[in-house]
Design an enzyme around this catalytic site. Structure first.
Site, PDB file in Angstrom:
ATOM      1  N   HIS A 106       2.782  -4.856  -5.243  1.00 26.45           N
ATOM      2  CA  HIS A 106       1.665  -4.779  -6.204  1.00 26.45           C
ATOM      3  C   HIS A 106       2.104  -5.079  -7.634  1.00 26.45           C
ATOM      4  CE1 HIS A 106      -0.916  -3.325  -3.095  1.00 26.45           C
ATOM      5  NE2 HIS A 106      -0.236  -2.207  -2.922  1.00 26.45           N
ATOM      6  N   ASP A 153       1.466  -5.531   5.010  1.00 24.64           N
ATOM      7  CA  ASP A 153       1.039  -4.240   4.470  1.00 24.64           C
ATOM      8  C   ASP A 153      -0.492  -4.222   4.448  1.00 24.64           C
ATOM      9  OD1 ASP A 153       2.302  -1.919   2.399  1.00 24.64           O
ATOM     10  OD2 ASP A 153       0.210  -2.447   2.017  1.00 24.64           O
ATOM     11  N   HIS A 177      -2.503  -3.176   2.340  1.00 29.27           N
ATOM     12  CA  HIS A 177      -3.050  -3.503   1.018  1.00 29.27           C
ATOM     13  C   HIS A 177      -2.635  -4.933   0.622  1.00 29.27           C
ATOM     14  CE1 HIS A 177      -2.341   0.942   1.054  1.00 29.27           C
ATOM     15  NE2 HIS A 177      -3.562   0.957   0.540  1.00 29.27           N
ATOM     16  N   ASP A 228       1.458   0.595   6.740  1.00 32.63           N
ATOM     17  CA  ASP A 228       0.297   1.466   6.526  1.00 32.63           C
ATOM     18  C   ASP A 228      -0.975   0.968   7.210  1.00 32.63           C
ATOM     19  OD1 ASP A 228       0.448  -0.632   4.723  1.00 32.63           O
ATOM     20  OD2 ASP A 228       0.274   0.614   2.931  1.00 32.63           O
TER      21      ASP A 228
HETATM   22 ZN   LIG Z   1       0.195  -0.589   1.347  1.00 28.31          ZN
END
Ligand SMILES: [Zn+2]
Length: 330
Positions: free
Chosen positions: A113, A152, A154, A240
């Site tokens: 991120h 991931d 996200h 995740d």
């Molecule tokens: Zn994540």
């Protein structure tokens, strides 16, 4: 492929919050307990100036300054403590070593991120990330024809920002529908900047998606990879998306992470760095991924999506494929 080395530095455990935080040192211990690697190698830290290859010097200075001052938050999600800056330099070194030995780096703090100046593409926070580990070997070594695969749950908005205009870096990111999850970026229509169109590939899955949704996507991912012809595959390995991991609502299990690991064979070299994963994904998901990297043959069950949802998923994948057809043989 045999034994895949794991890259680990004790300082990865020293970056920690005061009080409970989902991004904590126990995460790395969980992965180690699950995969029981035979070979563990320790990286060196990179120099502060090396971080300037991926981040603005002002941002790197900020992390250093805040870390030297002790425990605080860069934003509501992202903490630093007195060891964070050094740990983050070791995390970049871990990614570099992962490339050199073709291994899996259990990097903390995580990175995907983190964009050029920290927060990326309008994301509300840095989502626990400090420096963008997966990007570092590409910039440091000037790697050509790299495919980053970020599974991931996200979106890897920092990574997408860093390579937005670079046609030689294919970034394939599979994540939960950003309308329903942090950081709210990574739509199928986001294909890359001028001259790099088509090299940023965003697959979104609705909450509730199971392994069968990923299995529909994987042949498309393989076709894009075959068409691009990567020299190197770099994994942003977050776990995740595993069912019940805690921060999202995707229902992937071992078969999905195993299938992603097998994609390492699509290039001459690979490396992997740890991103997210907060509970069960770190044990069961990471183990399946590592088995695939290591060439262990295993058959896993497939977690089915609800049938009504699967119809919607197929429509969504057909739409995503229609965008990709502008750029790739899919
Ligand atoms: Zn994540």
């Amino acid at each position: 492929m045999g034994e895949v080395p794991v890259i680990y530095a004790p300082i990865y455990m020293d970056h920690r919050a005061e009080g409970y935080h989902p991004e904590n040192p126990e995460r790395v211990r969980r992965v180690l307990d699950a995969i029981r690697p035979k070979v563990i190698v320790e990286p060196q830290p990179v120099r502060k100036e090396d971080a300037f290859l991926i981040h603005d010097p002002d941002y790197v200075d900020l992390v250093e300054k805040e870390s030297r001052l002790g425990y605080s938050h860069l934003d509501p999600d992202t903490y630093v403590n007195d060891r964070t800056f050094e740990a983050a330099l070791y995390a970049l070194g871990g990614a570099l070593l992962a490339y050199e030995v073709q291994g899996f780096a259990l990097t903390r703090p995580p990175g995907h991120h983190s964009g050029v100046a920290g927060k990326a593409l309008g994301g509300p926070t840095q989502g626990f990330c400090i420096f963008n580990n997966v990007a570092f070997p590409i910039k440091k070594l000037g790697l050509k024809r790299v495919a980053i695969i970020d599974f991931d749950v996200h979106h890897g908005n920092g990574t997408q920002e860093i390579f937005w205009n670079e046609p030689d870096v294919l970034h394939i990111d599979v994540h939960q529908d950003p309308r329903t999850l942090y950081p709210g970026t990574g739509f199928p229509e986001d294909v890359g900047g001028k001259g790099a169109e088509g090299t940023k590939v965003n697959f979104v899955l609705p909450p509730g998606s199971g392994d069968d949704a990923y299995l529909e996507l994987l042949p498309i991912i393989e076709s894009v990879l075959d068409d691009f012809g990567p020299e190197v595959i770099a994994f942003s390995a977050g776990f995740d998306a595993f069912e019940g991991d805690g921060l999202a609502r995707i229902r992937a299990t071992e078969s999905t992470f195993y299938a992603f690991g097998k994609l390492a064979r699509k290039a001459k070299r690979f490396y992997a760095v740890l991103e997210g994963g907060y509970s069960v994904g770190l044990s069961r998901g990471a183990r399946a991924f590592y088995e695939a990297l290591s060439g262990v043959e295993v058959e896993y069950k497939i977690n089915q999506s609800p049938s009504a949802l699967m119809t919607a998923i197929r429509d969504l994948i057909a739409y995503e494929r229609s965008i990709l057809r502008n750029y790739w043989k899919v």
